[in-house]
Design a protein around this motif. Sequence first.
Motif, PDB file in Angstrom:
ATOM      1  N   ASN A  77     -37.161  69.903  49.768  1.00  0.00           N
ATOM      2  CA  ASN A  77     -36.587  68.943  48.826  1.00  0.00           C
ATOM      3  C   ASN A  77     -35.386  69.321  48.394  1.00  0.00           C
ATOM      4  O   ASN A  77     -34.921  70.222  47.606  1.00  0.00           O
ATOM      5  CB  ASN A  77     -37.576  68.835  47.398  1.00  0.00           C
ATOM      6  CG  ASN A  77     -37.348  67.913  46.589  1.00  0.00           C
ATOM      7  OD1 ASN A  77     -36.256  67.312  46.708  1.00  0.00           O
ATOM      8  ND2 ASN A  77     -38.429  67.561  45.614  1.00  0.00           N
ATOM      9  N   LEU A  78     -34.515  68.295  48.766  1.00  0.00           N
ATOM     10  CA  LEU A  78     -32.914  68.750  48.635  1.00  0.00           C
ATOM     11  C   LEU A  78     -32.518  68.314  47.080  1.00  0.00           C
ATOM     12  O   LEU A  78     -31.564  68.940  46.783  1.00  0.00           O
ATOM     13  CB  LEU A  78     -32.243  67.723  49.590  1.00  0.00           C
ATOM     14  CG  LEU A  78     -32.085  68.529  50.856  1.00  0.00           C
ATOM     15  CD1 LEU A  78     -31.206  67.742  51.915  1.00  0.00           C
ATOM     16  CD2 LEU A  78     -31.646  70.028  51.156  1.00  0.00           C
ATOM     17  N   ARG A  79     -33.499  67.677  46.518  1.00  0.00           N
ATOM     18  CA  ARG A  79     -32.803  67.476  45.012  1.00  0.00           C
ATOM     19  C   ARG A  79     -33.437  68.605  44.140  1.00  0.00           C
ATOM     20  O   ARG A  79     -32.689  69.118  43.015  1.00  0.00           O
ATOM     21  CB  ARG A  79     -34.115  66.452  44.522  1.00  0.00           C
ATOM     22  CG  ARG A  79     -33.670  64.984  44.805  1.00  0.00           C
ATOM     23  CD  ARG A  79     -34.477  63.734  44.087  1.00  0.00           C
ATOM     24  NE  ARG A  79     -34.036  62.456  44.392  1.00  0.00           N
ATOM     25  CZ  ARG A  79     -34.825  61.544  44.483  1.00  0.00           C
ATOM     26  NH1 ARG A  79     -36.273  61.518  44.143  1.00  0.00           N
ATOM     27  NH2 ARG A  79     -34.389  60.302  44.647  1.00  0.00           N
ATOM     28  N   MET A  80     -34.056  69.599  44.764  1.00  0.00           N
ATOM     29  CA  MET A  80     -34.560  70.847  44.056  1.00  0.00           C
ATOM     30  C   MET A  80     -33.707  72.115  44.711  1.00  0.00           C
ATOM     31  O   MET A  80     -33.642  73.230  43.991  1.00  0.00           O
ATOM     32  CB  MET A  80     -36.109  70.984  44.249  1.00  0.00           C
ATOM     33  CG  MET A  80     -36.787  69.965  43.584  1.00  0.00           C
ATOM     34  SD  MET A  80     -36.456  69.647  41.776  1.00  0.00           S
ATOM     35  CE  MET A  80     -37.433  71.285  41.229  1.00  0.00           C
ATOM     36  N   HIS A  81     -33.143  72.058  45.856  1.00  0.00           N
ATOM     37  CA  HIS A  81     -32.755  73.165  46.688  1.00  0.00           C
ATOM     38  C   HIS A  81     -31.258  73.152  46.450  1.00  0.00           C
ATOM     39  O   HIS A  81     -30.790  72.031  46.421  1.00  0.00           O
ATOM     40  CB  HIS A  81     -33.114  73.079  48.210  1.00  0.00           C
ATOM     41  CG  HIS A  81     -32.782  74.349  49.059  1.00  0.00           C
ATOM     42  ND1 HIS A  81     -31.548  74.402  49.574  1.00  0.00           N
ATOM     43  CD2 HIS A  81     -33.534  75.550  49.366  1.00  0.00           C
ATOM     44  CE1 HIS A  81     -31.585  75.553  50.204  1.00  0.00           C
ATOM     45  NE2 HIS A  81     -32.769  76.007  50.051  1.00  0.00           N
ATOM     46  N   PHE A  82     -30.623  74.299  46.642  1.00  0.00           N
ATOM     47  CA  PHE A  82     -29.251  74.384  46.217  1.00  0.00           C
ATOM     48  C   PHE A  82     -28.450  73.891  47.375  1.00  0.00           C
ATOM     49  O   PHE A  82     -27.133  73.382  47.092  1.00  0.00           O
ATOM     50  CB  PHE A  82     -28.710  75.953  46.073  1.00  0.00           C
ATOM     51  CG  PHE A  82     -29.252  76.916  47.324  1.00  0.00           C
ATOM     52  CD1 PHE A  82     -28.103  76.570  48.366  1.00  0.00           C
ATOM     53  CD2 PHE A  82     -30.190  77.602  47.433  1.00  0.00           C
ATOM     54  CE1 PHE A  82     -28.473  77.546  49.606  1.00  0.00           C
ATOM     55  CE2 PHE A  82     -30.347  78.265  48.373  1.00  0.00           C
ATOM     56  CZ  PHE A  82     -29.367  78.336  49.478  1.00  0.00           C
ATOM     57  N   ALA A  83     -29.036  73.538  48.515  1.00  0.00           N
ATOM     58  CA  ALA A  83     -28.289  73.064  49.464  1.00  0.00           C
ATOM     59  C   ALA A  83     -28.201  71.381  49.531  1.00  0.00           C
ATOM     60  O   ALA A  83     -27.242  70.797  50.006  1.00  0.00           O
ATOM     61  CB  ALA A  83     -28.781  73.307  50.972  1.00  0.00           C
ATOM     62  N   GLY A  84     -28.804  70.910  48.454  1.00  0.00           N
ATOM     63  CA  GLY A  84     -28.604  69.453  48.211  1.00  0.00           C
ATOM     64  C   GLY A  84     -27.494  69.255  47.345  1.00  0.00           C
ATOM     65  O   GLY A  84     -27.065  68.041  47.061  1.00  0.00           O
ATOM     66  N   ALA A  85     -26.842  70.041  46.549  1.00  0.00           N
ATOM     67  CA  ALA A  85     -26.004  69.726  45.598  1.00  0.00           C
ATOM     68  C   ALA A  85     -24.928  69.179  45.837  1.00  0.00           C
ATOM     69  O   ALA A  85     -24.111  68.187  45.492  1.00  0.00           O
ATOM     70  CB  ALA A  85     -25.838  70.989  44.650  1.00  0.00           C
ATOM     71  N   PRO A  86     -24.331  69.725  46.977  1.00  0.00           N
ATOM     72  CA  PRO A  86     -23.008  69.055  47.631  1.00  0.00           C
ATOM     73  C   PRO A  86     -23.113  67.741  48.272  1.00  0.00           C
ATOM     74  O   PRO A  86     -22.222  66.812  48.631  1.00  0.00           O
ATOM     75  CB  PRO A  86     -22.743  70.097  48.583  1.00  0.00           C
ATOM     76  CG  PRO A  86     -23.293  71.255  48.526  1.00  0.00           C
ATOM     77  CD  PRO A  86     -24.686  70.717  47.969  1.00  0.00           C
ATOM     78  N   LEU A  87     -24.548  67.285  48.423  1.00  0.00           N
ATOM     79  CA  LEU A  87     -24.751  65.941  49.206  1.00  0.00           C
ATOM     80  C   LEU A  87     -25.017  64.891  48.401  1.00  0.00           C
ATOM     81  O   LEU A  87     -25.194  64.922  47.183  1.00  0.00           O
ATOM     82  CB  LEU A  87     -26.106  66.097  50.111  1.00  0.00           C
ATOM     83  CG  LEU A  87     -26.119  67.620  51.050  1.00  0.00           C
ATOM     84  CD1 LEU A  87     -27.606  67.452  51.506  1.00  0.00           C
ATOM     85  CD2 LEU A  87     -25.148  67.267  52.066  1.00  0.00           C
ATOM     86  N   VAL A  88     -24.646  63.492  49.142  1.00  0.00           N
ATOM     87  CA  VAL A  88     -24.646  62.318  48.187  1.00  0.00           C
ATOM     88  C   VAL A  88     -26.243  62.143  47.758  1.00  0.00           C
ATOM     89  O   VAL A  88     -27.160  62.704  48.358  1.00  0.00           O
ATOM     90  CB  VAL A  88     -24.467  61.091  49.178  1.00  0.00           C
ATOM     91  CG1 VAL A  88     -23.090  61.354  49.599  1.00  0.00           C
ATOM     92  CG2 VAL A  88     -25.229  61.032  50.216  1.00  0.00           C
ATOM     93  N   ASP A  89     -26.069  61.210  46.751  1.00  0.00           N
ATOM     94  CA  ASP A  89     -27.630  61.327  46.143  1.00  0.00           C
ATOM     95  C   ASP A  89     -28.784  60.390  47.022  1.00  0.00           C
ATOM     96  O   ASP A  89     -29.890  60.808  46.848  1.00  0.00           O
ATOM     97  CB  ASP A  89     -27.355  60.192  44.892  1.00  0.00           C
ATOM     98  CG  ASP A  89     -26.657  60.778  43.679  1.00  0.00           C
ATOM     99  OD1 ASP A  89     -26.634  62.050  43.712  1.00  0.00           O
ATOM    100  OD2 ASP A  89     -25.973  60.165  42.964  1.00  0.00           O
ATOM    101  N   SER A  90     -28.417  59.926  48.035  1.00  0.00           N
ATOM    102  CA  SER A  90     -29.192  59.161  48.782  1.00  0.00           C
ATOM    103  C   SER A  90     -29.958  60.159  49.606  1.00  0.00           C
ATOM    104  O   SER A  90     -30.944  59.820  50.380  1.00  0.00           O
ATOM    105  CB  SER A  90     -28.648  58.007  49.847  1.00  0.00           C
ATOM    106  OG  SER A  90     -27.522  58.463  50.479  1.00  0.00           O
TER     107      SER A  90
END
Length: 505
Positions: A130-143
């Motif tokens: 879940n990239l909303r919860m994982h640190f690797a999701g922070a640099p990514l766009v909201d979609s």
Amino acid sequence: MTERAAHVDYDVLVVGGGINGTGIARDLAGRGARVMLVEQDDLAQHTSSASTKLIHGGLRYLEYREFGLVRKALQEREVLLSVAPHLIAPLRFVMPHVPELRPAWMIRAGLFLYDHLSRRAVLEGSRSVNLRMHFAGAPLVDSITRGFIYSDAAVDDARLVVLNALGAHERGARIATRTRFVAASRGEHEWRVTLCDAAGHPHEVSARALVNAAGPWVNALAAGDADASARALRLVKGSHIVTRKLFDHDHAYILQNDDRRIIFAIPWQRDYTLIGTTDVDYEGPLSDVRITREEIDYLCAAVNRYFRKPVAPGDVVWSYAGVRPLLADGADDAASATRDYQLQLDTARAPLLTVFGGKITTYRRLAEEAVEQLAGPLAITAPAWTHAAPLPGGEMPDADFARFLKAFGERHPYLPPELAHRYARAYGMRADIMLDGIGSMDALGVPLAPGLHEAEASYLIEHEWARTADDILWRRTKLGLQASADDIARLDAWIAARAAIGIGG
């Protein structure tokens, strides 16, 4: 050795100082063969230093049903992690999910195969995230809200070539860089080859067998012998860009693109992100391969689909390009052309082995198969050995780099942690040889460029065939990004001054 063999200079002359040529030379030398390797430029100066710096199975090749190639590459990934633990490091990859490009079930199935086609002793398996919860999701766009994580490994590609050359040299091989193959005469039992050294002086050597591992130049070399058969190759240019870092963690990204290709974004040299690669059919000069503006735009657009922080061509701090000599398998586009290799042995007269294709991950297997083919004609009886033999510097207990790094720092407490880590990664246990007799930062000598001291530059010239600032800054240390034009000029002047008084490798 037979009386006939004793009359030639070498058992095997290997032409090509890239990963395949140095791998073959090392394997041969370790089985007792008399070997000479010639390279027209520096080791790894062309294709073998222009990779994406990965040891990987090739997840995307599963889509093309190249299961045998992926399995072979995954097996080699495990071998290389064990024999070069200083140079090859596990790396986790994040694949953001874009449903319209590939459905989740397809990715899960591919990752399941990737996890199970070969045994994993070191690397973690894949999982959904879940990239909303994982640190690797922070640099990514909201979609981008979900994705997958799997494992492969990172490598310093040029140093891998140098270590194979060093391993060959230490087993008796002669490594001749900046030595050009000019012509060859093929007899019933030997080759007579004219070479030209860096000073332009021609000389002749003889060998019982010739190995053509010239990479993109393989067919040009074959054309010099009437009996040598060329093979249809597809020359494909792969280009990369480097930007200031786009994220602050240690995972890499594998990004799906609209054209069904994939692009990697990899943390590199602490402060940067490495982005690549393109796949473009190439017909230009092999001596001067460069990225185009169209390729830069392509890579920027691919990254900008995923990251919050946009990348523009003006953000590129460095770029590089190389030509891969792929087998012409009739694929519709360059991206889907096979990365497998083919060996062609001709024993009509003195043996000729020609290497077509290949990728950096499978170089050791390629070399082993090449030597097995030569074993009969050359009466080589020693068994295969490179699967269990550490590369120079990798002889650390249990292939445990973390334990080695800790002990290395304790042996050299004067080194700043960042420098100690770089030395340990680049040289492994050979770093102690480089630092022999040195007990302080001052004893490392004058700084020649940011992060580069005289002691390291001397070691590279004396032990690793470095001859120019580019050899040292781009292929041996990767410090080129920090070096100014003045730094490069100062380093070249220092090298020239050493040569003038007869100090060299």
